[in-house]
Design a protein around this motif. Structure first.
Motif, PDB file in Angstrom:
ATOM      1  N   ILE A  92       0.857  -1.176   0.000  1.00 22.80           N
ATOM      2  CA  ILE A  92       0.000   0.000   0.000  1.00 22.80           C
ATOM      3  C   ILE A  92       0.897   1.231   0.000  1.00 22.80           C
ATOM      4  O   ILE A  92       1.982   1.231   0.604  1.00 22.80           O
ATOM      5  CB  ILE A  92      -0.950   0.002   1.211  1.00 22.80           C
ATOM      6  N   ASN A  93       0.475   2.263  -0.696  1.00 21.34           N
ATOM      7  CA  ASN A  93       1.316   3.451  -0.814  1.00 21.34           C
ATOM      8  C   ASN A  93       0.676   4.642  -0.102  1.00 21.34           C
ATOM      9  O   ASN A  93      -0.441   4.565   0.418  1.00 21.34           O
ATOM     10  CB  ASN A  93       1.604   3.773  -2.281  1.00 21.34           C
ATOM     11  N   ASN A  94       1.402   5.746  -0.089  1.00 15.27           N
ATOM     12  CA  ASN A  94       0.923   6.921   0.627  1.00 15.27           C
ATOM     13  C   ASN A  94      -0.370   7.459   0.030  1.00 15.27           C
ATOM     14  O   ASN A  94      -1.276   7.887   0.749  1.00 15.27           O
ATOM     15  CB  ASN A  94       1.994   8.017   0.600  1.00 15.27           C
ATOM     16  N   ARG A  95      -0.478   7.436  -1.301  1.00 15.22           N
ATOM     17  CA  ARG A  95      -1.672   8.002  -1.931  1.00 15.22           C
ATOM     18  C   ARG A  95      -2.932   7.248  -1.526  1.00 15.22           C
ATOM     19  O   ARG A  95      -3.985   7.849  -1.290  1.00 15.22           O
ATOM     20  CB  ARG A  95      -1.496   8.013  -3.449  1.00 15.22           C
ATOM     21  N   ALA A  96      -2.835   5.935  -1.433  1.00 20.52           N
ATOM     22  CA  ALA A  96      -3.994   5.156  -0.993  1.00 20.52           C
ATOM     23  C   ALA A  96      -4.351   5.478   0.461  1.00 20.52           C
ATOM     24  O   ALA A  96      -5.533   5.636   0.807  1.00 20.52           O
ATOM     25  CB  ALA A  96      -3.710   3.666  -1.154  1.00 20.52           C
ATOM     26  N   LEU A  97      -3.343   5.566   1.306  1.00 19.47           N
ATOM     27  CA  LEU A  97      -3.593   5.902   2.705  1.00 19.47           C
ATOM     28  C   LEU A  97      -4.271   7.259   2.827  1.00 19.47           C
ATOM     29  O   LEU A  97      -5.271   7.416   3.547  1.00 19.47           O
ATOM     30  CB  LEU A  97      -2.276   5.898   3.487  1.00 19.47           C
ATOM     31  N   ARG A  98      -3.744   8.257   2.126  1.00 17.30           N
ATOM     32  CA  ARG A  98      -4.321   9.599   2.221  1.00 17.30           C
ATOM     33  C   ARG A  98      -5.734   9.638   1.650  1.00 17.30           C
ATOM     34  O   ARG A  98      -6.619  10.311   2.200  1.00 17.30           O
ATOM     35  CB  ARG A  98      -3.437  10.610   1.490  1.00 17.30           C
ATOM     36  N   ALA A  99      -5.966   8.943   0.551  1.00 15.62           N
ATOM     37  CA  ALA A  99      -7.309   8.946  -0.035  1.00 15.62           C
ATOM     38  C   ALA A  99      -8.323   8.359   0.939  1.00 15.62           C
ATOM     39  O   ALA A  99      -9.425   8.899   1.122  1.00 15.62           O
ATOM     40  CB  ALA A  99      -7.310   8.175  -1.344  1.00 15.62           C
ATOM     41  N   HIS A 100      -7.969   7.253   1.592  1.00 18.15           N
ATOM     42  CA  HIS A 100      -8.893   6.654   2.555  1.00 18.15           C
ATOM     43  C   HIS A 100      -9.040   7.529   3.802  1.00 18.15           C
ATOM     44  O   HIS A 100     -10.133   7.594   4.382  1.00 18.15           O
ATOM     45  CB  HIS A 100      -8.423   5.253   2.924  1.00 18.15           C
ATOM     46  N   GLU A 101      -7.969   8.200   4.219  1.00 14.73           N
ATOM     47  CA  GLU A 101      -8.070   9.103   5.367  1.00 14.73           C
ATOM     48  C   GLU A 101      -9.002  10.277   5.062  1.00 14.73           C
ATOM     49  O   GLU A 101      -9.775  10.712   5.924  1.00 14.73           O
ATOM     50  CB  GLU A 101      -6.682   9.621   5.747  1.00 14.73           C
ATOM     51  N   LEU A 102      -8.953  10.785   3.826  1.00 14.97           N
ATOM     52  CA  LEU A 102      -9.737  11.958   3.460  1.00 14.97           C
ATOM     53  C   LEU A 102     -11.175  11.615   3.081  1.00 14.97           C
ATOM     54  O   LEU A 102     -12.088  12.424   3.290  1.00 14.97           O
ATOM     55  CB  LEU A 102      -9.067  12.688   2.292  1.00 14.97           C
ATOM     56  N   LEU A 103     -11.392  10.427   2.509  1.00 16.27           N
ATOM     57  CA  LEU A 103     -12.704  10.089   1.956  1.00 16.27           C
ATOM     58  C   LEU A 103     -13.399   8.951   2.684  1.00 16.27           C
ATOM     59  O   LEU A 103     -14.556   8.643   2.389  1.00 16.27           O
ATOM     60  CB  LEU A 103     -12.561   9.717   0.475  1.00 16.27           C
ATOM     61  N   GLY A 104     -12.699   8.294   3.611  1.00  5.44           N
ATOM     62  CA  GLY A 104     -13.274   7.164   4.319  1.00  5.44           C
ATOM     63  C   GLY A 104     -14.279   7.593   5.372  1.00  5.44           C
ATOM     64  O   GLY A 104     -14.619   8.769   5.511  1.00  5.44           O
ATOM     65  N   GLY A 105     -14.769   6.615   6.112  1.00  8.87           N
ATOM     66  CA  GLY A 105     -15.760   6.909   7.142  1.00  8.87           C
ATOM     67  C   GLY A 105     -17.151   7.038   6.559  1.00  8.87           C
ATOM     68  O   GLY A 105     -17.447   6.524   5.479  1.00  8.87           O
ATOM     69  N   ASP A 115     -16.652  19.349  -4.517  1.00 12.71           N
ATOM     70  CA  ASP A 115     -15.549  20.199  -4.047  1.00 12.71           C
ATOM     71  C   ASP A 115     -14.625  19.448  -3.092  1.00 12.71           C
ATOM     72  O   ASP A 115     -13.406  19.675  -3.098  1.00 12.71           O
ATOM     73  CB  ASP A 115     -16.101  21.449  -3.359  1.00 12.71           C
ATOM     74  N   GLU A 116     -15.178  18.568  -2.281  1.00 16.27           N
ATOM     75  CA  GLU A 116     -14.331  17.802  -1.363  1.00 16.27           C
ATOM     76  C   GLU A 116     -13.473  16.792  -2.118  1.00 16.27           C
ATOM     77  O   GLU A 116     -12.335  16.513  -1.718  1.00 16.27           O
ATOM     78  CB  GLU A 116     -15.197  17.108  -0.317  1.00 16.27           C
ATOM     79  N   LEU A 117     -13.980  16.253  -3.224  1.00 17.93           N
ATOM     80  CA  LEU A 117     -13.147  15.380  -4.053  1.00 17.93           C
ATOM     81  C   LEU A 117     -12.030  16.186  -4.708  1.00 17.93           C
ATOM     82  O   LEU A 117     -10.898  15.706  -4.817  1.00 17.93           O
ATOM     83  CB  LEU A 117     -14.003  14.680  -5.112  1.00 17.93           C
ATOM     84  N   VAL A 118     -12.324  17.404  -5.122  1.00 11.06           N
ATOM     85  CA  VAL A 118     -11.281  18.279  -5.662  1.00 11.06           C
ATOM     86  C   VAL A 118     -10.198  18.520  -4.609  1.00 11.06           C
ATOM     87  O   VAL A 118      -8.994  18.433  -4.891  1.00 11.06           O
ATOM     88  CB  VAL A 118     -11.875  19.621  -6.132  1.00 11.06           C
ATOM     89  N   THR A 119     -10.615  18.810  -3.386  1.00 12.59           N
ATOM     90  CA  THR A 119      -9.650  19.055  -2.307  1.00 12.59           C
ATOM     91  C   THR A 119      -8.773  17.829  -2.071  1.00 12.59           C
ATOM     92  O   THR A 119      -7.546  17.944  -1.898  1.00 12.59           O
ATOM     93  CB  THR A 119     -10.389  19.426  -1.007  1.00 12.59           C
ATOM     94  N   ALA A 120      -9.379  16.648  -2.067  1.00 14.26           N
ATOM     95  CA  ALA A 120      -8.594  15.420  -1.882  1.00 14.26           C
ATOM     96  C   ALA A 120      -7.619  15.216  -3.024  1.00 14.26           C
ATOM     97  O   ALA A 120      -6.470  14.808  -2.809  1.00 14.26           O
ATOM     98  CB  ALA A 120      -9.537  14.218  -1.768  1.00 14.26           C
ATOM     99  N   LYS A 121      -8.058  15.510  -4.233  1.00 15.28           N
ATOM    100  CA  LYS A 121      -7.184  15.335  -5.396  1.00 15.28           C
ATOM    101  C   LYS A 121      -5.904  16.142  -5.246  1.00 15.28           C
ATOM    102  O   LYS A 121      -4.816  15.683  -5.628  1.00 15.28           O
ATOM    103  CB  LYS A 121      -7.947  15.750  -6.669  1.00 15.28           C
ATOM    104  N   TYR A 122      -5.996  17.345  -4.693  1.00 17.08           N
ATOM    105  CA  TYR A 122      -4.826  18.220  -4.606  1.00 17.08           C
ATOM    106  C   TYR A 122      -4.110  18.139  -3.254  1.00 17.08           C
ATOM    107  O   TYR A 122      -3.312  19.009  -2.919  1.00 17.08           O
ATOM    108  CB  TYR A 122      -5.230  19.659  -4.936  1.00 17.08           C
ATOM    109  N   ASP A 123      -4.356  17.072  -2.522  1.00 12.50           N
ATOM    110  CA  ASP A 123      -3.669  16.859  -1.248  1.00 12.50           C
ATOM    111  C   ASP A 123      -2.180  16.614  -1.477  1.00 12.50           C
ATOM    112  O   ASP A 123      -1.784  15.898  -2.410  1.00 12.50           O
ATOM    113  CB  ASP A 123      -4.280  15.651  -0.539  1.00 12.50           C
ATOM    114  N   VAL A 124      -1.341  17.208  -0.625  1.00  9.70           N
ATOM    115  CA  VAL A 124       0.120  17.093  -0.810  1.00  9.70           C
ATOM    116  C   VAL A 124       0.808  16.604   0.461  1.00  9.70           C
ATOM    117  O   VAL A 124       2.000  16.849   0.669  1.00  9.70           O
ATOM    118  CB  VAL A 124       0.729  18.447  -1.253  1.00  9.70           C
TER     119      VAL A 124
END
Length: 689
Positions: free
Chosen positions: A459-472, A479-488
């Motif tokens: 598993i890589n960082n991008r998968a972890l961050r995507a689940h942290e931002l969009l999970g639950g 707009d929230e998907l846009v924000t997740a897309k540009y997460d750094v």
């Protein structure tokens, strides 16, 4: 000897100069003759006349994106080839050179690896025999022919840009390209080197130079039950080089017979690979399952044959460079390494029907129809996420997976429905970031799959961050998907952050203590203003999260980064945007993002080590987000890192860069009335000639 005799006796140096001068004149004459002979098939008037056969209109919008309308699919394909050549002719030509196995002829030694593989694998033999075309539907062949007619027609109008000896480009060139690129995308050469090295204890394969494609891509789908407007959302964001033949080409195609699609094409392709239509869309990420095996053979079972490649000496002057290629008695390629012989068995061998499957996928109008097309099983790899207007979302970890149940000397593939797949999960979210297929709807998906260990496990960082931002269970929006897309940011749970934190617990030499304090204060973010990212991201280059490998010990990597930043920039804490840059000629722009962040930016390492500056060369290219609401397309927004064209004098070379850097998207125009209202150019190829 008198003075007169001394004056008239030619010196040795003069004779040498005359001989060299004569050889140079002969070289020029030979080169010009070869150029003339190689250019005889370049017939601009004939190429231009092909436009009369196609009823197509190309409308360029305010950012130069071509919207291509035709009476049928073949008219559209001609228009797409014409528009791509207008914007990216040099990229198409570069691709064709590689597909023909002529890279060393045009580019010198750096092209030898690709040329050697093309000959070793016998890519062109079934093409030249006509076998490949006999296996494809007439409609698909006509689509290919129309596309190359479009490319050739444009080249005939812009003869100063065209390379005459490459023409005419043919549909066989494109078929060779589809075959080769599908091998390279699953890492054929990397797997070959790894498996040969494991058997020979060698560090590499002599015939193969280092070759890399970008290692990241993102695709995310969100089901209606997770959105506040009961919408279906799709992000397509495949990471590619930002320039060159593998940089995305944006286009909108629409035929009167029903083929309609908006998205990303490669220069040299008449079919799309990412994007959407009114009812369906999908994103694609690279996957690298275990698709290749090597078996040692005794020399008595191996046949040798000559497979010379052309090698560039001077301009059009080339000489044959003899190489040795080998096959077994059944015609399979055999690689010689240190006097030992290894048979290659690999997914996609002899497969040239990929274009037909991509063409059908782009005509589907529901996830169910789209899924059924994979029964044809022509695509070697790729992980897909698809979504449609009815709310269906689906993940497919595609592979032509060798059936190893009877042993490693396999002769067939597993059925197409045996790969990891997941539809409409309870989480309402699907994430593909090149990670293991067991972390798609959540971090611990339960999938029962044949030969599970042949698929990626990391598993890589991008998968972890995507689940942290969009999970639950929180409700999500466009707009929230846009924000997740540009997460750094790097996740605290990522291999990268674990490497950093455990390293800081080691005893460090005194000269690295200041660097350690910078890292302790870093928030694991790679935004432009960040003062810790220059050192932090440099340090994390030692981590390959795709395969779970630490390439360099912590203290060694920290010392390298410390010395590099101090020497080149005079500080450990420059702003990240000062060194992480998009570059076009003499122009440069600071940009957020880093390797393995959702906003992915991959830099040229040579530039970094030479100047301390990171010239971004791959990662976030063309990408978009689509929303379907109430069973219909509601909106779609896209952006490119530079612009539509690579031509120097066009207004569309870097006109999108400012928006791209700021994380802004623009509407993807579908409505013809709006497209015509914003039109900057209307092209009717058949009326020109």
């Amino acid at each position: 000897m008198d003075a007169k005799a001394l004056k008239t006796k030619p010196s040795k140096g003069l004779w040498v100069a005359k001989i060299l001068g004569g050889l140079f004149v002969l070289l020029l004459a030979t080169e010009q003759f070869l150029f003339f002979v190689g250019s005889q098939d370049f017939q601009p008037q004939v190429f231009r006349a092909k436009a009369q056969q196609y009823d197509v209109e190309i409308i360029r919008d305010g950012v130069g994106v071509p919207h291509i309308y035709g009476a049928n699919d073949f008219d559209v394909s001609f228009g797409l080839g014409y528009a791509q050549a207008q914007d990216r002719l040099e990229d198409i030509e570069e691709a064709i050179i590689m597909y023909r196995g002529q890279s060393a002829e045009f580019n010198g030694s750096e092209g030898l690896t690709a040329d050697y593989l093309i000959r070793l694998l016998g890519v062109w033999e079934p093409l030249e025999s006509g076998y490949v075309e006999s296996q494809l539907p007439v409609e698909t062949l006509a689509l290919l022919q129309a596309y190359v007619d479009g490319v050739n027609a444009y080249a005939g109008t812009d003869v100063k840009r065209a390379t005459p000896e490459l023409y005419p480009i043919t549909r066989r060139d494109l078929l060779a390209g589809f075959h080769l690129q599908h091998l390279f995308f699953y890492g054929f050469d990397e797997q070959l080197k790894t498996k040969i090295a494991a058997q020979t204890n060698a560090s590499g394969v002599a015939q193969l130079q280092q070759h890399h494609l970008p290692i990241g891509s993102n695709a995310i789908a969100i089901a209606p039950q997770r959105t506040e407007t009961n919408s279906t959302l799709l992000l397509w964001n495949s990471h590619q080089p930002l320039r060159g033949p593998l940089a995305w080409y944006e286009a909108h195609i629409e035929s009167a017979t029903g083929w309609q699609f908006y998205g990303g094409f490669f220069p040299g392709s008449p079919v799309p690979f990412i994007g959407f239509n009114n009812k369906l869309g999908w994103g694609v990420t690279v996957n690298k399952p275990n698709l290749l095996d090597v078996f040692e053979l005794p020399q008595s079972e191996v046949e040798s044959y000559g497979c010379a490649v052309g090698f560039k000496i001077y301009r059009a002057l080339r000489v044959p460079l003899p190489l040795s290629c080998y096959r077994d008695g059944e015609g399979r390629p055999v690689l010689e390494q240190g006097g030992r012989y290894f048979q290659l068995r690999y997914a996609g061998a002899g497969e040239y029907r990929q274009i037909d499957q991509w063409y059908q996928l782009s005509q589907a109008d529901s996830v169910a129809q789209w899924r059924s097309i994979f029964a044809e099983n022509h695509l070697s790899s790729f992980a897909f996420i698809a979504a449609d207007a009815t709310g269906d979302i689906h993940y497919r970890h595609n592979a032509l997976m060798p059936n190893r149940s009877a042993g490693e000397l396999w002769t067939e593939y597993l059925p197409a429905d045996s790969v990891p797949e997941l539809s409409n999960p309870n989480s309402g979210v699907l994430v593909a970031t090149n990670q293991t297929p067991w972390a798609v709807s959540q971090l611990n998906d339960s999938l029962t799959v044949v030969q599970a260990l042949d698929y990626e496990q990391q598993i890589n960082n991008r998968a972890l961050r995507a689940h942290e931002l969009l999970g639950g269970n929180q409700t999500l929006s466009f707009d929230e998907l846009v924000t997740a897309k540009y997460d750094v940011k790097f996740s605290p749970e990522s291999l990268q952050v674990s490497y950093l934190r455990s390293g800081l617990e080691e005893g460090l030499p005194e000269y690295l203590l200041e660097a350690s304090e910078v890292l302790k204060a870093w928030d694991f973010s790679a935004d432009q203003a960040n003062r810790g990212a220059a050192l932090g991201v440099c340090l994390l280059e030692a981590v390959d999260s795709q395969v779970g490998v630490i390439k360099t010990p912590f203290v060694e990597q920290l010392a390298f980064c410390n010395d590099l930043l101090r020497t080149k920039l005079g500080t450990l804490t420059p702003r990240w945007g000062q060194i992480n840059r998009l570059v076009d000629g003499g122009n440069f722009w600071g940009v957020s993002g880093a390797p393995d962040t959702l906003r992915a930016m991959h830099a040229d390492h040579d530039d970094f080590e030479t100047y301390g500056l990171r010239r971004v060369v791959a990662g976030d290219g063309l990408h978009g987000i689509v929303e379907w609401r109430d069973g219909a397309l509601y909106r779609a927004e896209v952006i490119s890192p530079y612009g539509q064209s690579i031509a120097r004098l066009t207004p569309f070379r870097t006109d999108q860069t400012a928006m791209f850097i700021n994380g802004q998207l623009r509407p993807a125009l579908i409505d013809r009335a709006e497209i015509e209202r914003q039109a900057t150019q209307i092209i009717l190829p058949k009326t020109y000639y």
